[in-house]
Design a protein around this motif. Structure first.
Motif, mmCIF file in Angstrom:
data_model
loop_
_atom_site.group_PDB
_atom_site.id
_atom_site.type_symbol
_atom_site.label_atom_id
_atom_site.label_comp_id
_atom_site.label_asym_id
_atom_site.label_seq_id
_atom_site.Cartn_x
_atom_site.Cartn_y
_atom_site.Cartn_z
ATOM 1 N N VAL A 171 0.976 -1.379 0.063
ATOM 2 C CA VAL A 171 -0.141 0.115 0.042
ATOM 3 C C VAL A 171 0.979 1.029 0.058
ATOM 4 O O VAL A 171 0.409 2.072 -0.699
ATOM 5 C CB VAL A 171 -0.937 -0.120 0.836
ATOM 6 N N ASN A 172 2.232 0.879 0.487
ATOM 7 C CA ASN A 172 2.986 2.792 0.975
ATOM 8 C C ASN A 172 3.351 2.231 -0.173
ATOM 9 O O ASN A 172 3.986 3.465 -0.921
ATOM 10 C CB ASN A 172 3.541 2.290 2.208
ATOM 11 N N ALA A 173 4.555 1.735 -0.956
ATOM 12 C CA ALA A 173 5.172 1.346 -1.584
ATOM 13 C C ALA A 173 4.296 1.540 -2.856
ATOM 14 O O ALA A 173 4.544 3.217 -4.278
ATOM 15 C CB ALA A 173 5.536 0.130 -1.785
ATOM 16 N N MET A 174 3.084 0.728 -3.636
ATOM 17 C CA MET A 174 2.114 1.768 -4.834
ATOM 18 C C MET A 174 1.043 3.170 -4.819
ATOM 19 O O MET A 174 1.813 3.891 -5.365
ATOM 20 C CB MET A 174 1.328 0.611 -5.068
ATOM 21 N N GLY A 175 1.329 3.309 -3.162
ATOM 22 C CA GLY A 175 0.680 4.363 -2.597
ATOM 23 C C GLY A 175 2.245 5.872 -3.467
ATOM 24 O O GLY A 175 1.796 6.983 -3.650
ATOM 25 N N GLN A 176 3.296 5.811 -3.104
ATOM 26 C CA GLN A 176 4.017 6.662 -3.321
ATOM 27 C C GLN A 176 4.461 6.276 -5.069
ATOM 28 O O GLN A 176 4.296 7.690 -5.358
ATOM 29 C CB GLN A 176 5.305 6.501 -2.464
ATOM 30 N N ILE A 178 -1.736 17.312 -6.065
ATOM 31 C CA ILE A 178 -1.847 16.150 -6.200
ATOM 32 C C ILE A 178 -1.727 15.567 -4.320
ATOM 33 O O ILE A 178 -0.050 15.941 -4.002
ATOM 34 C CB ILE A 178 -0.784 15.325 -6.675
ATOM 35 N N ARG A 179 -2.325 15.215 -3.651
ATOM 36 C CA ARG A 179 -2.479 14.356 -2.092
ATOM 37 C C ARG A 179 -2.745 13.816 -1.625
ATOM 38 O O ARG A 179 -3.153 12.825 -2.262
ATOM 39 C CB ARG A 179 -2.579 15.529 -1.181
ATOM 40 N N GLY A 180 -2.080 13.220 -0.583
ATOM 41 C CA GLY A 180 -3.036 11.985 0.275
ATOM 42 C C GLY A 180 -2.181 11.297 0.911
ATOM 43 O O GLY A 180 -0.815 12.002 1.010
ATOM 44 N N ARG A 181 -2.279 9.753 1.263
ATOM 45 C CA ARG A 181 -1.573 9.194 1.962
ATOM 46 C C ARG A 181 -1.645 7.748 1.643
ATOM 47 O O ARG A 181 -3.078 7.147 1.241
ATOM 48 C CB ARG A 181 -1.691 9.295 3.397
ATOM 49 N N GLY A 182 -1.199 6.771 1.489
ATOM 50 C CA GLY A 182 -0.962 5.369 0.850
ATOM 51 C C GLY A 182 -1.852 5.581 -0.618
ATOM 52 O O GLY A 182 -1.405 6.247 -1.308
ATOM 53 N N HIS A 237 -12.340 17.711 -7.500
ATOM 54 C CA HIS A 237 -11.021 17.064 -6.904
ATOM 55 C C HIS A 237 -11.293 15.850 -8.300
ATOM 56 O O HIS A 237 -12.932 15.447 -8.408
ATOM 57 C CB HIS A 237 -10.962 16.815 -5.687
ATOM 58 N N ILE A 238 -10.359 14.824 -7.974
ATOM 59 C CA ILE A 238 -10.988 13.667 -8.716
ATOM 60 C C ILE A 238 -9.892 12.175 -7.291
ATOM 61 O O ILE A 238 -9.124 12.379 -6.517
ATOM 62 C CB ILE A 238 -9.858 12.846 -9.874
ATOM 63 N N LEU A 239 -10.501 11.077 -7.099
ATOM 64 C CA LEU A 239 -10.244 10.257 -5.825
ATOM 65 C C LEU A 239 -9.977 9.421 -6.280
ATOM 66 O O LEU A 239 -10.414 9.019 -7.584
ATOM 67 C CB LEU A 239 -11.512 10.352 -4.842
ATOM 68 N N LEU A 240 -8.929 8.425 -6.241
ATOM 69 C CA LEU A 240 -8.601 7.451 -6.603
ATOM 70 C C LEU A 240 -7.662 6.446 -5.051
ATOM 71 O O LEU A 240 -7.179 7.007 -4.116
ATOM 72 C CB LEU A 240 -6.609 7.851 -7.314
ATOM 73 N N ALA A 241 -8.590 4.965 -5.310
ATOM 74 C CA ALA A 241 -8.594 4.591 -3.906
ATOM 75 C C ALA A 241 -8.300 2.848 -4.572
ATOM 76 O O ALA A 241 -9.193 2.446 -4.305
ATOM 77 C CB ALA A 241 -9.285 4.940 -2.981
ATOM 78 N N PRO A 242 -7.286 2.362 -5.416
ATOM 79 C CA PRO A 242 -7.270 0.818 -5.703
ATOM 80 C C PRO A 242 -7.218 0.046 -4.889
ATOM 81 O O PRO A 242 -6.583 0.256 -3.698
ATOM 82 C CB PRO A 242 -6.114 1.587 -7.420
ATOM 83 N N PRO A 243 -7.097 -1.270 -5.163
ATOM 84 C CA PRO A 243 -7.110 -2.104 -4.340
ATOM 85 C C PRO A 243 -5.248 -2.160 -4.125
ATOM 86 O O PRO A 243 -4.596 -2.152 -4.468
ATOM 87 C CB PRO A 243 -7.915 -3.260 -4.939
ATOM 88 N N ILE A 282 -2.627 -4.511 -5.480
ATOM 89 C CA ILE A 282 -2.258 -3.670 -7.718
ATOM 90 C C ILE A 282 -1.018 -4.021 -7.161
ATOM 91 O O ILE A 282 0.215 -3.242 -6.471
ATOM 92 C CB ILE A 282 -2.918 -1.886 -7.161
ATOM 93 N N THR A 283 -0.332 -3.260 -8.489
ATOM 94 C CA THR A 283 1.009 -4.084 -8.606
ATOM 95 C C THR A 283 1.419 -2.437 -9.388
ATOM 96 O O THR A 283 0.693 -1.546 -9.835
ATOM 97 C CB THR A 283 1.624 -5.135 -9.860
ATOM 98 N N ALA A 284 2.685 -2.342 -10.493
ATOM 99 C CA ALA A 284 3.423 -1.274 -10.230
ATOM 100 C C ALA A 284 3.000 -1.117 -12.227
ATOM 101 O O ALA A 284 2.733 0.215 -11.940
ATOM 102 C CB ALA A 284 4.822 -1.283 -10.806
ATOM 103 N N GLU A 285 2.572 -1.989 -12.266
ATOM 104 C CA GLU A 285 2.184 -2.202 -14.398
ATOM 105 C C GLU A 285 0.702 -1.363 -13.851
ATOM 106 O O GLU A 285 0.186 -0.218 -14.772
ATOM 107 C CB GLU A 285 2.175 -2.902 -14.421
#
Length: 440
Positions: A330-335, A354-358, A410-416, A419-422
């Protein structure tokens, strides 16, 4: 011709027929990358075999038992697991069927707590403008989403609202995070004193504001100062983690990153991962003891609370969520998502922040970057971007009224969390393409 009253009456919606991992397939064979997890619900993705097996196993035992007669192993196991994950102080769980129910129950629980301890004069709830806490009457009244509240205002109970912690627009250029947090804490204290130092029940806030503001975290130290104000006046602190909790921001509970513990925290959405409707409150021992030593009951309830199949699903979801590696992803893909969005859109003239956490990220759109002037609300830019993103095979969660219920997009993004890097890179490609197609 549909017989359903859908949220919006208009063109036919695509019909979802299958889901696997981070993808949903419709009846026409089109595949959509679930870049928003629905509404930040899908934590483990679609079609997780372990969760489905846990649900089947529970249905083979018992599918339903009313909680005025029985408890179940599934409900007890989920409660034990949740309490085991919280910092010390949140030692009991109340299970419900969703986020609005959780907030509604929290408000009633907070009020009853003060009745039980001999302070029945406490009657006021304070929350923040541009917050969202649910769509039932009490939760809607508590929330500060002006558009959602407007037509129902005559039937909403009285609540009070202070400023959100929205540094992008509200922190002074020379103020700095510490001074900004102190100013907002003073505003809360002033509101408590104006209402009566011994008449306020609770302060309600989202640790990271979701749907209404678009993944806005508080500045460092804000919640510590808020906790101190609440403690000073005996006010309960209720944190709403329905959207931002259960791993969404990179820790199981979002408040862990703030260095404080609330008196009540509400969770839902990612708790069940979309496999069953479920929500919960975690409450402090002092609240539980007040009920136990007083009336001996919580005067509240719903038919489906503690539902065994929902509890079994959530128990497995949380167990998987806490395995080594998932929060790290979550943290790596969030970054990676943050970095990708910044690279693709950071210089775009209509992208202000552009903001957020995880895996909880927001993009705020503007007409002018320098002045932060919002786009004309008549353009309905957020709705156009949602449609364009869907056409490109991406589910996102755009909203309007970011600033005051009318202005702002605004647009919110919150994938599972799986999720992979690709797939993250594909989200960036598709949402940036949709934005450029709509605003240039």
């Amino acid at each position: 011709m549909t017989k359903i009253l859908h949220r919006s009456i208009g063109p036919d919606l695509p019909r979802a027929v299958a889901g696997q991992g981070v993808w949903i397939t419709d009846s026409e064979g089109r595949r959509y990358l679930d870049g928003s997890g629905g509404a930040a619900v899908t934590s483990l993705g679609h079609g997780n075999a372990e969760v489905l097996d846990a649900m089947r196993a529970q249905m083979d035992k018992i599918a339903y038992a009313h909680t005025s007669f029985f408890t179940t192993d599934a409900a007890e196991s989920l409660a034990e697991r949740l309490v085991g994950l919280t910092p010390e102080g949140l030692d009991y769980v109340y299970l419900v069927s969703g986020g609005s129910e959780a907030v509604e129950a929290a408000l009633k629980m907070a009020r009853q707590y003060f009745v039980e301890i001999g302070q029945p004069q406490r009657r006021h709830i304070i929350a923040r403008r541009q917050s969202y806490h649910g769509n039932t009457i009490g939760a809607l009244a508590t929330g500060g989403n002006a558009w959602r509240r407007a037509q129902f205002q005559p039937i909403l109970p009285e609540t009070h609202h202070v400023s959100p912690c929205y540094a992008y627009r509200d922190m002074g250029a020379q103020e700095g995070p510490e001074a900004y947090a102190a100013r907002l804490a003073r505003e809360l204290e002033d509101q408590i004193l104006a209402l009566g130092a011994d008449e306020v029940i609770a302060f309600v806030a989202e640790p990271v504001v979701g749907a209404t503001l678009g993944a806005v975290p508080a500045v460092a130290g804000y919640f510590k100062q808020i906790r101190a104000v609440c403690d000073k006046y005996g006010v309960l602190l209720i944190l709403d983690e329905v959207m931002c909790g259960m791993g969404r921001t990179g820790s199981i509970f979002a408040f862990e990153q703030e260095g404080i513990v609330p008196d009540i925290v509400t969770i839902a959405k990612g708790l069940g991962g979309g496999y069953q409707p479920v929500g919960a409150l975690l409450l402090s021992t002092k609240i539980y003891d007040a009920f136990r030593n007083g009336s001996g009951l919580f005067q509240h309830g719903h038919t489906y609370l503690g539902h065994p199949v929902a509890a079994a699903a959530a128990d497995k979801v949380v167990e998987i969520m806490t395995r080594p590696g998932l929060m790290e992803n979550v943290n790596a893909m969030g970054q990676r998502l943050q970095d990708g969005l910044t690279a693709a859109l950071g210089d775009h003239p209509n992208v202000g922040d552009i903001r957020g956490r995880g895996l909880f990220r927001g993009i705020e759109l503007v007409a002018d970057r320098a002045s932060k002037e919002p786009l004309d609300p008549k353009l309905k830019t957020h709705a156009k971007i949602k449609k364009e993103a869907m056409a490109r095979g991406l589910m996102s969660y755009p909203m309007g009224g970011t600033i005051d219920g009318i202005r702002g997009d605004h647009i919110l993004l919150a994938p599972p969390y799986i999720i992979t890097a690709e797939e993250v890179d594909l989200i960036v490609e598709r949402i940036s393409g949709a934005i450029r197609a709509v605003v240039g």
